[in-house]
Design a protein around this motif. Sequence first.
Motif, PDB file in Angstrom:
ATOM      1  N   LEU A 294       0.950  -1.132   0.042  1.00  0.00           N
ATOM      2  CA  LEU A 294      -0.036   0.121   0.095  1.00  0.00           C
ATOM      3  C   LEU A 294       1.036   1.322  -0.016  1.00  0.00           C
ATOM      4  CD1 LEU A 294      -1.852  -2.347   1.041  1.00  0.00           C
ATOM      5  CD2 LEU A 294      -2.995  -0.650   2.324  1.00  0.00           C
TER       6      LEU A 294
ATOM      7  N   SER B 116      -1.698   4.551  -1.403  1.00  0.00           N
ATOM      8  CA  SER B 116      -2.920   3.820  -1.804  1.00  0.00           C
ATOM      9  C   SER B 116      -4.026   4.153  -0.858  1.00  0.00           C
ATOM     10  CB  SER B 116      -2.777   2.218  -2.057  1.00  0.00           C
ATOM     11  OG  SER B 116      -1.738   1.805  -2.777  1.00  0.00           O
TER      12      SER B 116
ATOM     13  N   GLN C 119       2.250   5.786   3.364  1.00  0.00           N
ATOM     14  CA  GLN C 119       1.311   6.715   2.992  1.00  0.00           C
ATOM     15  C   GLN C 119       1.351   8.206   3.588  1.00  0.00           C
ATOM     16  OE1 GLN C 119      -2.161   6.417   1.612  1.00  0.00           O
ATOM     17  NE2 GLN C 119      -1.758   8.393   1.703  1.00  0.00           N
TER      18      GLN C 119
ATOM     19  N   VAL D 227       2.818  -0.557   4.430  1.00  0.00           N
ATOM     20  CA  VAL D 227       2.205   0.745   4.348  1.00  0.00           C
ATOM     21  C   VAL D 227       3.043   1.756   4.240  1.00  0.00           C
ATOM     22  CG1 VAL D 227       0.277   2.082   5.396  1.00  0.00           C
ATOM     23  CG2 VAL D 227       0.180  -0.273   5.698  1.00  0.00           C
TER      24      VAL D 227
END
Length: 323
Positions: free
Chosen positions: A237, A240, A268, A266
């Motif tokens: 991710l 995402s 982010q 992840v």
Amino acid sequence: MSFITRFVEDVNVVRYYSDFIKAGGGLDEVKNALRWSVWYALKWWYEIYREGLYKNNNVFVRALYLSLLENGYIDREGRIIRRIKEPKPPVNTYTAEFVSLHESFDRIGAVKIAANQVDENTIAILYSTMLTQGWYEMMRSTFFKLVGAANFKRLYFPVIKEGHDIASLIGVLQAQPEVVIGYDYRGDSVELSKEVLGNGVSVGTCPGRGICIFQATSTCEVADLLGGIQPVEAAVLFHSLYWMLDPMRDLLCLKRILKPNGYLLVGQQVVESTPGLVAIVSAMGAKHVFRSSDVENIISAAGYKKEKVYLRTTPFYIAVWRN
């Protein structure tokens, strides 16, 4: 505490992103580029505020407001309470690219973007440009190495963003994993992904090996199309979550194709990060704006367990979670 101050003071940034800093010309040069991002963000906010557009229900405006507020440059009413001087021109190629992205966005016009008066193709071209710039690739490949993406043979990429994330991972590995599965809800992104990733890409189906991409609105649709395929070991991710139409639903359906005890890798961008860049990406089509705590709350609420947090805000949120 401002983003730049956190960047300088957080020893983990230097520890985990030292290659990125070196490629950017060293800490001082990178700090200067970050100042440009803040300088442009304040410029855009001043223009929006002056035109009375600061209360618009627009993801770009909301991202700009929250990031400047979180970093202490405006108050809750939107008044600018701290400014910075115009930084010196960048010298390094990567940092110059980063600043150039902000310049290009500025030429489009913050007021037009806040008023939803900009042609989508104009933003789409800038988005494609960003995905291929050197500084972005350095940030992306460093993330893959940090979270150990190369350790997995079966991977899932939600929202494939023109295929560049998958291509970058293959470049880091210098080999193709056993299977890589991904989706995007934009048809043009799927088509561009086919061009970027070359021959042998399966579209709309997956034989259980190679690269398989789907045009779908969510992981739920992908899970239905995959049927009983062998579960993936990890989901990547990378920037995402804020592109997903419904992040919570996507994360819940991901459990259908991720093996038990599988990994979420992840990375982010959050509002505590670089204000100008947060605003730019939001204008490029992001559906949501997140604080670092929001990211953790969503993933936790979907039933995943936190394994390790590398960075919470600087240069973006980076963590590994387990299914």
